[in-house]
Design a protein around this motif. Structure first.
Motif, mmCIF file in Angstrom:
data_model
loop_
_atom_site.group_PDB
_atom_site.id
_atom_site.type_symbol
_atom_site.label_atom_id
_atom_site.label_comp_id
_atom_site.label_asym_id
_atom_site.label_seq_id
_atom_site.Cartn_x
_atom_site.Cartn_y
_atom_site.Cartn_z
ATOM 1 N N UNK A 37 1.344 5.396 2.330
ATOM 2 C CA UNK A 37 0.011 4.858 1.633
ATOM 3 C C UNK A 37 -0.537 6.322 1.266
ATOM 4 N N UNK A 38 -0.256 7.457 1.808
ATOM 5 C CA UNK A 38 -0.724 8.730 1.641
ATOM 6 C C UNK A 38 0.011 9.123 0.186
ATOM 7 N N UNK A 39 1.131 8.861 0.154
ATOM 8 C CA UNK A 39 2.284 9.292 -1.051
ATOM 9 C C UNK A 39 1.526 8.078 -1.969
ATOM 10 N N UNK A 40 1.325 6.943 -2.022
ATOM 11 C CA UNK A 40 0.889 6.021 -3.024
ATOM 12 C C UNK A 40 -0.322 6.568 -3.575
ATOM 13 N N UNK A 41 -1.183 7.030 -2.597
ATOM 14 C CA UNK A 41 -2.460 7.729 -3.365
ATOM 15 C C UNK A 41 -2.338 8.853 -4.085
ATOM 16 N N UNK A 42 -1.381 9.553 -4.180
ATOM 17 C CA UNK A 42 -0.995 10.791 -5.033
ATOM 18 C C UNK A 42 -0.662 10.368 -6.431
ATOM 19 N N UNK A 43 -1.642 9.775 -7.162
ATOM 20 C CA UNK A 43 -1.223 9.250 -8.601
ATOM 21 C C UNK A 43 -2.292 9.998 -9.673
ATOM 22 N N UNK A 44 -1.865 9.980 -10.738
ATOM 23 C CA UNK A 44 -2.977 10.449 -11.821
ATOM 24 C C UNK A 44 -4.084 9.489 -11.582
ATOM 25 N N UNK A 45 -5.433 10.407 -11.640
ATOM 26 C CA UNK A 45 -6.807 9.570 -11.358
ATOM 27 C C UNK A 45 -7.820 10.164 -11.996
ATOM 28 N N UNK A 46 -7.855 10.216 -13.266
ATOM 29 C CA UNK A 46 -9.156 10.788 -13.937
ATOM 30 C C UNK A 46 -10.380 10.554 -13.405
ATOM 31 N N UNK A 47 -10.883 11.699 -13.354
ATOM 32 C CA UNK A 47 -12.444 11.688 -12.484
ATOM 33 C C UNK A 47 -12.380 11.354 -11.051
ATOM 34 N N UNK A 48 -11.098 11.297 -10.410
ATOM 35 C CA UNK A 48 -11.002 11.306 -8.864
ATOM 36 C C UNK A 48 -11.788 10.013 -8.350
ATOM 37 N N UNK A 49 -11.555 8.935 -9.017
ATOM 38 C CA UNK A 49 -12.516 7.865 -8.751
ATOM 39 C C UNK A 49 -11.758 6.918 -7.582
ATOM 40 N N UNK A 50 -10.494 7.107 -7.596
ATOM 41 C CA UNK A 50 -9.552 6.133 -6.553
ATOM 42 C C UNK A 50 -9.966 4.729 -6.899
ATOM 43 N N UNK A 51 -9.642 4.339 -8.180
ATOM 44 C CA UNK A 51 -10.163 3.042 -8.765
ATOM 45 C C UNK A 51 -9.273 2.058 -8.138
ATOM 46 N N UNK A 52 -8.860 2.062 -6.787
ATOM 47 C CA UNK A 52 -7.839 0.991 -6.176
ATOM 48 C C UNK A 52 -7.991 1.124 -4.895
ATOM 49 N N UNK A 53 -7.393 0.001 -4.242
ATOM 50 C CA UNK A 53 -7.382 0.127 -2.724
ATOM 51 C C UNK A 53 -6.140 -0.692 -2.283
ATOM 52 N N UNK A 54 -5.877 -0.421 -1.048
ATOM 53 C CA UNK A 54 -4.714 -1.163 -0.400
ATOM 54 C C UNK A 54 -5.049 -2.060 0.656
ATOM 55 N N UNK A 55 -4.443 -3.435 0.567
ATOM 56 C CA UNK A 55 -4.628 -4.400 1.534
ATOM 57 C C UNK A 55 -3.539 -4.703 2.414
ATOM 58 N N UNK A 56 -3.391 -4.327 3.774
ATOM 59 C CA UNK A 56 -2.188 -4.330 4.453
ATOM 60 C C UNK A 56 -2.205 -5.725 5.078
ATOM 61 N N UNK A 57 -1.187 -6.571 4.927
ATOM 62 C CA UNK A 57 -0.892 -7.745 5.686
ATOM 63 C C UNK A 57 0.289 -7.755 6.548
ATOM 64 N N UNK A 58 -0.119 -7.835 7.782
ATOM 65 C CA UNK A 58 0.912 -7.572 9.062
ATOM 66 C C UNK A 58 0.949 -8.645 10.004
ATOM 67 N N UNK A 59 1.718 -8.957 10.708
ATOM 68 C CA UNK A 59 1.900 -9.744 11.897
ATOM 69 C C UNK A 59 1.398 -11.003 11.311
ATOM 70 N N UNK A 60 0.463 -11.682 12.168
ATOM 71 C CA UNK A 60 -0.013 -13.172 12.041
ATOM 72 C C UNK A 60 -1.090 -13.472 10.732
ATOM 73 N N UNK A 61 -1.422 -12.311 10.206
ATOM 74 C CA UNK A 61 -2.404 -12.272 9.023
ATOM 75 C C UNK A 61 -1.501 -12.707 7.900
ATOM 76 N N UNK A 62 -0.308 -12.464 7.785
ATOM 77 C CA UNK A 62 0.608 -12.996 6.571
ATOM 78 C C UNK A 62 0.728 -14.456 6.749
#
Length: 194
Positions: A37-62
């Motif tokens: 996820x740290x690597x995934x966050x190192x992308x071009x991001x004009x304005x440093x907005x982080x205009x995305x987020x991650x939702x992790x589905x693990x275990x029984x939540x899936x």
């Protein structure tokens, strides 16, 4: 003077998605996932907005999300076959871990929404590449529930957000097959001499 990193070049030239049904246990642990996820966050991001987020589905939540997808399917088709309902229940259990990548792109006075959406797509790709680099198989999918707002509450997607895709991660059960890639002449337009 440029310095070529042969290992990275070779990795990028051979990186390959793994079909979801060829992903099995084990999946990554918490530390490996946080590195991805740290690597995934190192992308071009004009304005440093982080205009995305991650939702992790693990275990029984899936499986819980799968039950909700089956219910939504039944609401739309009361005669859905048992096979179809099984398919919906298993959408997020086909791999040990699934990560939803969600775009939070919004109107901004300086940064076009399109750039924000592309940043989210880059985060999706970086996540797949990070999983591959750490030795896991991964694939980026977007299926009907990525676009159906009736599924958003079960998926944890907030109002105004859009799903960019779901990255399924696990151990490869077999080597992925190579697919045909486009010829450069079909996808590159040259303007000027090099």
């Amino acid at each position: 003077m440029t310095v070529k990193n042969e290992a990275v070049v070779d990795f990028l030239k051979t990186r390959r998605s793994t079909p979801v049904l060829q992903l099995g246990e084990p999946g990554p642990g918490r530390a490996e996932l946080e590195e991805m996820l740290t690597i995934a966050s190192r992308v071009p991001d004009h304005g440093k907005l982080a205009p995305w987020r991650f939702i992790v589905y693990a275990g029984a939540a899936r499986a819980e999300v799968g039950e909700a997808l089956a219910e939504i399917t039944l609401e739309g088709d009361a005669e859905a076959s048992p096979e179809r309902l099984k398919l919906e229940r298993e959408r997020l259990t086909r791999a040990p871990l699934v990560i939803g990548v969600v775009s939070r792109a919004a109107i901004h006075p300086k940064i076009p929404e399109w750039e924000q959406i592309m940043s989210a797509g880059a985060a999706c790709y970086n996540l797949v590449a990070a999983a591959n680099a750490l030795g896991y198989g991964a694939t980026w999918l977007s299926e009907w529930y990525a676009f159906d707002e009736r599924a958003f509450a079960a998926l944890g997607v907030e109002p105004g957000e859009r799903v960019v895709g779901f990255v399924h991660i696990g151990t490869r059960k077999e080597a992925p097959f190579e697919r045909v890639r486009p010829e450069l002449g079909d996808v590159v337009t040259w303007r000027g001499d090099i």
